[in-house]
Design a protein around this motif. Structure first.
Motif, short mmCIF file in Angstrom:
data_model
loop_
_atom_site.label_atom_id
_atom_site.label_comp_id
_atom_site.label_asym_id
_atom_site.label_seq_id
_atom_site.Cartn_x
_atom_site.Cartn_y
_atom_site.Cartn_z
N HIS A 100 0.78 -1.17 0.01
CA HIS A 100 -0.14 -0.11 -0.13
C HIS A 100 0.85 1.41 0.05
O HIS A 100 0.46 2.28 -0.18
CB HIS A 100 -0.94 -0.06 1.18
N ALA A 101 2.23 1.20 0.20
CA ALA A 101 3.27 2.24 0.22
C ALA A 101 2.87 2.99 -0.97
O ALA A 101 3.00 2.21 -2.31
CB ALA A 101 4.32 1.76 0.48
N PRO A 102 2.90 4.17 -1.28
CA PRO A 102 3.01 4.84 -2.70
C PRO A 102 4.01 4.63 -3.49
O PRO A 102 5.08 4.24 -3.05
CB PRO A 102 3.08 6.43 -2.11
N GLY A 103 3.75 4.60 -4.65
CA GLY A 103 4.62 3.90 -5.69
C GLY A 103 5.79 4.54 -6.02
O GLY A 103 6.92 3.86 -6.50
N ALA A 114 -10.38 1.33 -12.18
CA ALA A 114 -10.54 2.50 -11.64
C ALA A 114 -9.07 3.19 -11.34
O ALA A 114 -8.94 4.21 -11.95
CB ALA A 114 -11.22 2.38 -10.28
N LYS A 115 -8.13 2.11 -11.24
CA LYS A 115 -6.75 2.70 -11.22
C LYS A 115 -6.30 2.97 -12.60
O LYS A 115 -5.44 4.11 -12.84
CB LYS A 115 -5.79 1.46 -10.82
N LEU A 116 -6.55 2.23 -13.62
CA LEU A 116 -6.25 2.69 -14.96
C LEU A 116 -7.01 3.87 -15.33
O LEU A 116 -6.27 5.06 -15.91
CB LEU A 116 -6.57 1.56 -15.70
N GLN A 117 -8.22 4.07 -15.14
CA GLN A 117 -8.93 5.32 -15.54
C GLN A 117 -8.15 6.59 -15.03
O GLN A 117 -8.12 7.55 -15.65
CB GLN A 117 -10.47 5.35 -15.16
N HIS A 175 4.41 5.10 -10.76
CA HIS A 175 2.93 4.79 -10.26
C HIS A 175 2.27 3.51 -11.12
O HIS A 175 1.80 2.62 -10.74
CB HIS A 175 1.90 5.97 -10.62
N LEU A 176 2.57 3.51 -12.44
CA LEU A 176 2.25 2.57 -13.42
C LEU A 176 2.92 1.19 -12.92
O LEU A 176 2.26 -0.06 -12.84
CB LEU A 176 2.55 2.73 -14.73
N ALA A 177 4.37 1.27 -12.47
CA ALA A 177 4.91 0.00 -12.11
C ALA A 177 4.57 -0.71 -10.77
O ALA A 177 4.43 -1.75 -10.78
CB ALA A 177 6.49 0.24 -12.06
N HIS A 178 3.82 0.17 -9.74
CA HIS A 178 3.45 -0.25 -8.60
C HIS A 178 1.97 -0.22 -8.63
O HIS A 178 1.37 -1.53 -8.58
CB HIS A 178 4.19 0.49 -7.56
N CYS A 179 1.27 1.07 -8.27
CA CYS A 179 -0.05 0.81 -8.14
C CYS A 179 -0.98 0.27 -9.23
O CYS A 179 -1.99 -0.41 -8.87
CB CYS A 179 -0.47 2.43 -7.99
N VAL A 180 -0.70 0.64 -10.43
CA VAL A 180 -1.55 0.13 -11.40
C VAL A 180 -1.33 -1.36 -11.88
O VAL A 180 -1.93 -2.07 -11.99
CB VAL A 180 -1.16 1.11 -12.77
N ALA A 181 0.14 -1.68 -11.70
CA ALA A 181 0.53 -3.20 -12.03
C ALA A 181 -0.15 -4.02 -10.77
O ALA A 181 -0.80 -4.98 -11.16
CB ALA A 181 1.92 -3.25 -12.14
N ASP A 182 -0.04 -3.57 -9.52
CA ASP A 182 -0.72 -4.19 -8.54
C ASP A 182 -2.24 -4.48 -8.50
O ASP A 182 -2.65 -5.63 -8.52
CB ASP A 182 -0.47 -3.63 -6.75
N ALA A 183 -2.86 -3.38 -9.17
CA ALA A 183 -4.27 -3.47 -9.33
C ALA A 183 -4.49 -4.44 -10.45
O ALA A 183 -5.48 -5.12 -10.33
CB ALA A 183 -4.90 -1.95 -9.65
N ALA A 184 -3.87 -4.38 -11.41
CA ALA A 184 -4.09 -5.43 -12.64
C ALA A 184 -4.11 -6.66 -12.08
O ALA A 184 -4.56 -7.69 -12.50
CB ALA A 184 -2.96 -5.26 -13.58
N ALA A 207 0.68 -8.17 -19.14
CA ALA A 207 2.23 -8.61 -18.71
C ALA A 207 2.53 -8.42 -17.28
O ALA A 207 3.17 -9.11 -16.70
CB ALA A 207 3.36 -7.56 -19.53
N ALA A 208 2.02 -7.40 -16.73
CA ALA A 208 1.94 -7.25 -15.24
C ALA A 208 1.61 -8.46 -14.39
O ALA A 208 2.00 -8.99 -13.57
CB ALA A 208 1.19 -5.99 -14.90
N ARG A 209 0.49 -9.23 -14.97
CA ARG A 209 -0.12 -10.22 -14.27
C ARG A 209 0.83 -11.48 -14.57
O ARG A 209 0.91 -12.28 -13.73
CB ARG A 209 -1.53 -10.82 -15.05
N ARG A 210 1.61 -11.76 -15.65
CA ARG A 210 2.44 -12.62 -16.14
C ARG A 210 3.82 -12.46 -15.24
O ARG A 210 4.59 -13.38 -14.90
CB ARG A 210 2.58 -12.82 -17.40
#
Lengths: 96, 96, 96, 96
Positions: B3-6, B81-84, B63-72, D71-74
């Motif tokens: 949960h730490a900021p990305g 929602a994270k992607l939007q 942010h993409l590497a952490h928050c968005v990827a974790d959510a994915a 890719a994030a999921r893989r």
């Protein structure tokens, strides 16, 4: 004095906007130090970027109104040189 | 701690770049106070704008590497929602 | 004829660049129809955007060199109106 | 089929927007041929530029939602490579 830099007229306005941008950039440092959520930091980065652009437009307006217009009135090769220089600066702004 | 900021990973890098942008903005105030030629001031405004954009790209990458990827990876409505939210931030950057 | 639009001088150059942008945009449609990889499509969108910006800078240069400079030479309120109009157009370019 | 390009979902929407941008660019050619006032041409150039940017954001959204999220999921090195590639594309958009 037609040799004074063009932005002299609005010098106080330009300085006050730059002071405000400095405050925004210091605010950004606090947000990052405090682990503020990324997206909120990005929103503030966009705001600071737009504030810098508005400083640029203010400087450019004064420059066109004074230096470039003065050169146009005098005519000759200097008028063209001033115009090319202004276009190069506008090009850097459009691309940055 | 997922949960730490990305941007925690690169916090020092982001802070050091923001410190540098602050220096550029203070330099701009000196240039204007000293009646530096408009076009030279504009060149430095463009440089500061680009430096802010590179801070934004660094924050966005984390942010993409952490928050968005974790959510994915977790999937479900939160991933969307994270992607939007990320796309809206990118849109603000592209337009600023 | 000082009322002719400023870009008349480079009309052929502007038209030839716009023709090229049209070709780029049609190329983009083919890429999307053919399921070209997204990132490659995005690279071409950036190229078309830069080409449009260079058309804008060419138009702006002619406009400043003719309409705005002519108005500056005549002076009076029209000179200021032309300048404000040019700054508004530059502002839209910087923000788009 | 997880190998299909990410924008397939919105292919029709992307193509219809690109068709509209093509129409705008042809309209620009007519405006220049007809000696339309420079500032009005510049306003339409800004509109076409913004339309291209919105195409880019639509493509990017699909790309992040599909290719990058898959890719994030893989996981593994491919996830990082896809992310770097997306950031490079976003960087080109921000700077164009």
């Amino acid at each position: 004095m037609d040799h004074a830099p063009g932005y002299t007229t609005d010098k106080a306005a330009v300085l006050s906007r730059l002071k405000r941008v400095e405050g925004q950039v210091r605010g950004l440092q606090r947000m990052v130090s405090d682990d503020t959520y990324c997206i909120d930091v990005l929103t503030q980065v966009s705001a600071a970027t737009r504030a810098l652009e508005s400083v640029a437009l203010l400087l450019l307006e004064d420059h066109l109104a004074h230096c470039v217009a003065d050169a146009a009135r005098r005519g000759g090769p200097e008028a063209d040189a001033k115009l090319q220089e202004a276009i190069a600066a506008i090009s850097r702004l459009v691309k940055s």
